[in-house]
Enzyme design. Structure first.
Site, short mmCIF file in Angstrom:
data_model
loop_
_atom_site.label_atom_id
_atom_site.label_comp_id
_atom_site.label_asym_id
_atom_site.label_seq_id
_atom_site.Cartn_x
_atom_site.Cartn_y
_atom_site.Cartn_z
NE ARG B 319 4.54 1.22 -1.53
CZ ARG B 319 4.25 1.47 0.20
NH1 ARG B 319 3.61 0.50 0.29
NH2 ARG B 319 5.28 2.47 0.74
CD GLU B 721 -1.28 3.57 -1.02
OE1 GLU B 721 -0.67 4.61 -0.11
OE2 GLU B 721 -1.01 3.95 -2.40
#
Lengths: 473, 772
Positions: B319, B721
């Protein structure tokens, strides 16, 4: 284990008798034995505020309430006092206005820190000690929230009007209580004479004032403290005397009690106290305890040393007085004999022409331990430095005066060259260590810069601190 | 349809309170530690390794066993099943066997009649070890070639050639520190044995199914014999995605061995020593660009400290690669990612999951280019944004929902970027010691688990004959408001008030095989699964109502005033009772699997994300050039939550995420000792933001034009997030302020977290440079 019963007024209304071994924490007593599970443990070291309760004690005609961290408060310290937990306020469907404002204003997310915030804000609404005139952000500086970012909590507090508490019942209850003088392995003297006698009889006893440091010896180091003498109820150690000459504080005076008087002595001392810790710690911790434990960081000592504070130590009926800086012998060792205790501290009033500056450098402004703390008391007359006292914490094994720096300033004109040579002299005064709070290099460089900052301030005016509220304009 | 407009006065899109708000403020919301213990409950403590990497020669536990109130001591040899609590790789021992991999690793479990007795006894072990060389830092690990998996490469085009041929070039680096989750409720589990060999575990975990699986594995039981239950967590932030398993397994092991309930709550210091944190990164980059700052080619070298075991590090580092573009188009790009194995606590998931570190790399490059060219960093950012014809990511996915240019324009105008930049310059010209800085940075965050099969969810809905609704799904509540959001969705399906939807604990015996509540996906996945479960019941009720009252099933309407069918209006409860008597089933499961995503990890290409969430923030800071102290003065945020399911909850996520990200980049510093010990072990030494750190002025808005281009639940967007990364604007603003202390010398060498010490060092280094 023999019972050591204590008595306190839970919710301010209910007489509770409980066993209190010397080092059972108030939090455990509340959670494990009284089922008050709204009060949470977040850190067990007094740094997060999830365990905040309000503790009330008779003072004058009323009750002085204080938010405190129950995780590092020992159960005998509840004796003879009133206790409020989150359960003392409201229940779902019948919330107290403080709770209602928090719920309606989205002041909770995970909810774990929330009861602690509710107690801090409730304390503010009833005018509890340490909250008077304080910004909300300072009232909750000892409460950590990891979810909300604090905005909704600050807004909820602003939406809650002051609401004095009716303490008539609690006052009656407390007046009817006879606090215990001792329990198994612990004593709770009421006067300095009693304390002096107890220490002669038990020279190895551990003196506990607010337990903001010693509490961690138990919760983190799992230490057995042996015999404990709790001095929180020693009335004559809690005296505050202000006069022309300065301020004399009993060793048991808590930060929150001394805050106003210290701020009157000099605003820089007031700001230092604000930043020493959150309200809960300032409501428990004492200035005497802070000195007696001999921390090399020493929250207050650098400032007090710079101001020329003196200490009175007492053993039995014998007393001796010494400059505060002489008390700190070396790392971990103080000039205190067995059976001796710090009785009071005298801080001379700085002359009006004395320039006093205190700077605490830390990773976080509130509720942090300094990497270094510098205090300067400079008398500048007609462009000449006639008198200089400089002391730092975090730069040596003890809080320590900067003799070379002082010498480089004293008698010199207040000019950039003298400031530079005094700043350079700090390298002779200190050989700081590197640790997790800062490197030796940073400590030395920043210490010197603190003196340069004073120079700039006297030359240019205008804000020189990022905390200056004019910047928020 | 889930994306149809809800009925008037519906629950969806309303700013409702958290479902537990009253319980939170009253202290009645129950966490695992608040559940009353029975008289025989065993209280546990781990015995932790005091040293770093070492061979275990002998562990003498005789003093531990002999300590007061101790009922048992358990080592790896007492594990009936498999000694592993890892999520994927099979490399996380519950209890060490013959090697200590990091300081703080659990060696044994003590059970006692009280918690204090267990903790005191745990310190009495005599551990004899033979030291082994410890690899602690990223540099150590790179030098030793110590990795948890081979380096990964993601590329498009010929980056090296593009850089070489570009009119301007630069290279640089930045270090980014890790981060402790500091959930206020520490790790905890309470295991209760059944009378049939089964095990029930109350666990503070984001991933009940994985805890179930690992407990079963450790105990040697089939999964079906283990039930894991989570009502709520006192915060998690990724720190309870994998890290809850060891605590739960330890409790279950003792419960199985003794036949009594067993509870393990970690002391905060132990929690910080033995559980993983956000990965710290070393980021290197080189870029080729033109006079406008527009990038032609770019290379990133990302290296992270993964710790002693794999945990989720492969996916986390993936990520980081996925977000090294942030909102910017790289015509030619190469991203190489090194996953380094060290003898430190194994790092793990943390809100953003590697994305923040990758994104910080992208933003550092923007700042570097701007400094290099002497241009406004916002102009450089805008020049590089994705746009028509410039819309393919380094992983070959086309950015089809790009709203970043519009968001940035709206924020820059609304927050008066240009005017404030001038004001800061004027302030800096007038002040010697204090310097201001500001920065506007955007966020584009990919939504979906990049491990494609995790993008699934289940739900279970019951409707009772009084019309009340019971809701269960696989998502867990950690404060983010998932439960109320999903309840809002279900309430609107039946046209009832959200209070009629009973929210229940997440349990593995109700909804099986769930994914972690992670990757911001909780509401997307579980909201849709619950919608489908409720919709199945609604369809049956509609069919029944049409049959009973006439008209077509499709014409039946569920409103707040009752169910309308065949010209009649029937109270919902009444309809349910009639349906029951007519033997219509009023319970259903729902399932959702995110459509349209696929990813080939071997080539690092595909469409890993269903969509992107966007936001932008403008931060203004002031620094003290003599001490390095600094403060964030003002923040303006515009965030895209799509058509928000609950704007109040989403604003809370944005603000909380921002402040948490600000902490990561400013005050929160993890310090390791020479053997890899965590020296910042408690809130006394590790400083998350307090109320005083919150900028005095914060303007946060959800983007009112927000609407998910994909058919997510009511066109909402994930919000857990992405806002954390808005705080990168604080770091860029600090960089800007440092630059103002010595203008014309290029970009300061500022690393994160930007502690006063790092700020002061960056100023000193910058002033030491020659004028460009």
């Amino acid at each position: 284990m023999a019972a050591s019963p204590i008595t306190f007024a839970l919710d301010g209304t209910t007489d509770i008798q409980a066993d209190a071994p010397a080092t059972r924490t108030a939090l455990d007593l509340l959670r494990e034995h009284l089922g008050r599970r709204g009060t949470k443990e977040g850190c067990a070291e007094g740094d997060c505020g999830a365990c905040t309760i309000l503790l009330g004690e008779l003072e004058g005609d009323g009750i002085a309430w204080r938010a405190v961290n129950s995780c590092i408060l020992f159960a005998p310290m509840l004796d003879g006092k009133a206790v409020l937990t989150v359960e003392s306020l409201g229940t779902p469907g019948a919330l107290h206005p403080v709770q209602q404002a928090m719920a309606d204003g989205h002041g909770s997310q995970c909810g774990f820190c929330t009861p602690g915030f509710v107690l801090s804000l409730y304390g503010r609404s009833i005018g509890a000690r340490g909250t008077e005139g304080a910004a909300v952000r300072d009232v909750i500086a000892g409460n950590l929230c990891r979810c909300t970012g604090y905005g909704p909590i600050l807004a909820a507090a602003e939406a809650t009007p002051p609401a004095p508490r009716d303490d008539a019942g609690a006052i009656e209850l407390l007046r009817g209580m006879t606090p215990a003088a001792k329990g198994e392995n612990w004593f709770k003297p009421r006067t300095a004479d009693e304390l002096a006698a107890l220490l002669i009889a038990h020279p190895d006893a551990r003196i506990v004032a607010g337990a903001t440091d010693v509490g961690l010896w138990v919760t983190k180091q799992l230490r057995d403290l042996g015999t404990v003498i709790f001095i929180g109820d020693v009335a004559d150690l809690r005296s505050i005397a202000e006069d022309e000459g300065g301020l004399t504080l009993g060793a048991g005076v808590r930060y929150s009690d001394a805050h106003a008087a210290l701020a009157r002595l000099h605003p820089e001392l007031g700001e230092l106290v604000r930043r020493i810790a959150g309200v809960q710690v300032r409501n428990s911790g004492t200035i005497g305890g802070n000195i007696a434990n001999g921390s090399p960081i020493g929250d207050m000592p650098p400032a007090l040393i710079a101001l020329g504070a003196t200490l009175v130590l007492r053993r039995g009926d014998a007393r001796r007085t010494m400059p505060l800086e002489d008390f700190f012998l070396e790392y971990g060792r103080q000039d205190r004999a067995p059976g001796e205790f710090v009785e009071r501290i005298h801080i001379p009033r700085p002359a009006p022409e004395t320039l006093v500056r205190i700077a605490k450098l830390s990773k976080r402004f509130d509720s942090d331990i300094s990497a270094l703390c510098g205090a300067f008391a400079l008398t500048i007359a007609e462009g000449l430095v006639t008198h200089a006292r400089v002391a730092f914490g975090g730069m040596a094994g003890t809080p320590k005066r900067a003799a070379a720096c002082e010498a480089a300033l004293t008698g010199q004109p207040w000019c950039e060259a003298a400031v530079e040579s005094a700043a350079a002299a700090l390298a002779q005064d200190y050989q700081p260590l590197s640790d997790l709070r800062g490197s030796a290099g940073y400590r030395l460089a920043a210490a010197a810069n603190l003196l340069r900052r004073i120079w700039h301030e006297t030359q240019h005016g205008g804000p020189v601190s990022v905390l200056d509220e004019r910047l928020d304009g | 349809m889930a994306d149809a407009a809800p009925p008037p006065a519906g629950a969806v899109h309303a700013p409702l309170r958290h479902d537990s708000a009253e319980g939170h403020v009253a202290g009645t919301a129950r966490y695992t530690d608040d559940v009353p213990e029975t008289a025989t409950t065993q209280h546990l403590a781990f015995g932790l390794a005091g040293c770093g990497h070492a061979r275990i020669v002998n562990i003498d536990l005789s003093r531990v066993r002999a300590a007061p109130l101790v009922t048992g001591v358990y080592t790896a040899r007492d594990i009936p099943g498999i000694n592993d609590v890892s999520p994927v790789a099979g490399d996380d021992r519950l209890l060490a066997e013959d090697e200590i991999l990091y300081p703080g690793q659990p060696l044994f479990i003590v059970a006692a009649m009280t918690r204090d007795a267990a903790r005191a006894a745990a310190r009495l072990a005599v551990v004899e070890t033979g030291p082994l060389p410890a690899i602690v830092t990223i540099a150590d690990a790179r030098a030793a070639g110590s990795v948890i998996e081979p380096a990964q490469r993601m590329a498009r085009g010929d980056a090296a050639a593009a850089i070489a041929n570009a009119p301007r070039r630069l290279s640089g680096r930045v270090s980014v520190g890790g981060q402790e989750h500091f959930y206020l409720e520490g790790q905890i589990a309470l295991a209760t044995p059944g009378d049939d060999g089964s095990m029930h575990v109350l666990s503070s975990t984001q991933h009940p199914s994985e805890v179930q699986h690992l407990v079963a594995k450790v105990l040697g039981l089939p999964d079906a014999r283990v039930t894991v239950e989570v009502r709520r967590m006192g915060g998690a932030f990724g720190g309870k995605e994998t890290q809850a398993a060891a605590v739960a397994a330890a409790a279950a092991l003792v419960a199985q061995r003794t036949g009594h309930p067993a509870k393990l709550r970690l002391d905060r210091d132990d929690d910080m020593a033995m559980t993983g944190k956000r990965h710290d990164f070393e980021i290197g980059y080189e870029a080729g660009f033109d006079e406008e700052g527009r990038i032609a080619g770019i290379r990133f070298d990302l290296a992270s400290r993964c710790g002693a075991t794999a945990d989720l590090s492969p996916a986390i580092n993936d990520r980081a690669m996925f977000h090294a573009d942030n909102c910017y188009f790289y015509p030619a790009v190469e991203i190489v990612s090194h996953r380094l194995k060290t003898h430190t606590v194994s790092n793990t998931a943390f809100r953003g999951f590697g994305g923040p570190q990758g994104m910080l790399g992208a933003e550092r490059v923007m700042d570097d280019i701007a400094a290099h060219l002497g241009r406004d960093p916002l102009d450089v950012r805008r020049a590089n944004l994705y746009g028509p014809g410039r819309d393919v990511t380094p992983y070959h996915m086309t950015v089809a929902d790009n709203v970043a240019p519009d968001l940035i324009a709206e924020l820059a105008a609304g927050a008066r970027y240009a005017e404030r930049r001038e004001a800061a310059a004027a302030f800096n010209a007038a002040h010697n010691i204090l310097k201001k800085g500001l920065a506007l940075s955007p966020v584009k965050f990919g939504i979906s688990f990049t491990t494609t099969h995790l993008n699934q969810a289940g739900a279970l809905v019951h409707v009772y004959t009084d019309g009340s609704v019971h809701l269960n799904h696989g998502g867990t509540e950690m404060g983010q408001g998932l439960m109320v959001k999903v309840a809002q969705v279900v309430a609107d399906v039946f046209g009832v008030a959200v209070e009629h939807v009973g929210i229940s604990a997440t349990r593995t015996d109700k909804v099986p095989n769930t994914s972690a509540t992670a990757a911001s996906s909780g509401a997307d996945l579980n909201g849709m699964a619950a919608f489908r479960a409720a919709d199945a019941i609604r369809a049956r009720l509609a069919e029944f109502a049409a049959g009973r009252f006439g008209g077509a099933a499709q014409a039946v309407r569920f409103t707040r005033d009752g169910v309308e069918a065949g010209g009649e209006r029937i109270p919902f409860a009444e309809l349910c009772r009639m349906a029951y008597l007519a033997r219509v089933p009023l319970s259903a499961t729902g399932f959702y699997a995110t459509p349209g995503i696929e990813y080939d990890r071997a080539s690092h290409s595909g469409r890993p994300f269903l969509y992107f969430a966007y936001g932008a923030a403008l931060s203004e800071v002031v620094i003290d050039t003599l001490t390095g102290e600094h403060r964030v003065l003002a923040v303006d945020i515009l965030h895209d939550a799509g058509r928000s399911l609950n704007p109040a909850i989403d604003l809370g996520q944005v603000e909380g995420g921002f402040i948490q990200g600000m902490g990561w980049l400013t005050t929160e510093e993890l310090v390791y000792g020479p053997e890899g010990q965590m020296l910042t072990h408690a809130p006394s030494t590790y400083k998350i933001p307090t109320a005083g750190d919150r900028p005095r002025r914060m303007e946060i808005r959800l983007w009112d034009r927000g609407r998910n281009a994909e058919p997510t639940i009511h066109r909402s967007k994930a919000v857990g997030e992405p806002p954390l990364m808005l705080a990168i604007s604080v770091f860029s603003a600090l960089t800007d302020a440092v630059m103002a202390a010595a203008p014309g010398r290029g970009l300061p060498a500022l690393d994160a977290p930007a502690t006063p010490e790092r700020i002061l060092a960056a100023i000193a280094e910058l002033r030491g440079r020659a004028l460009a």
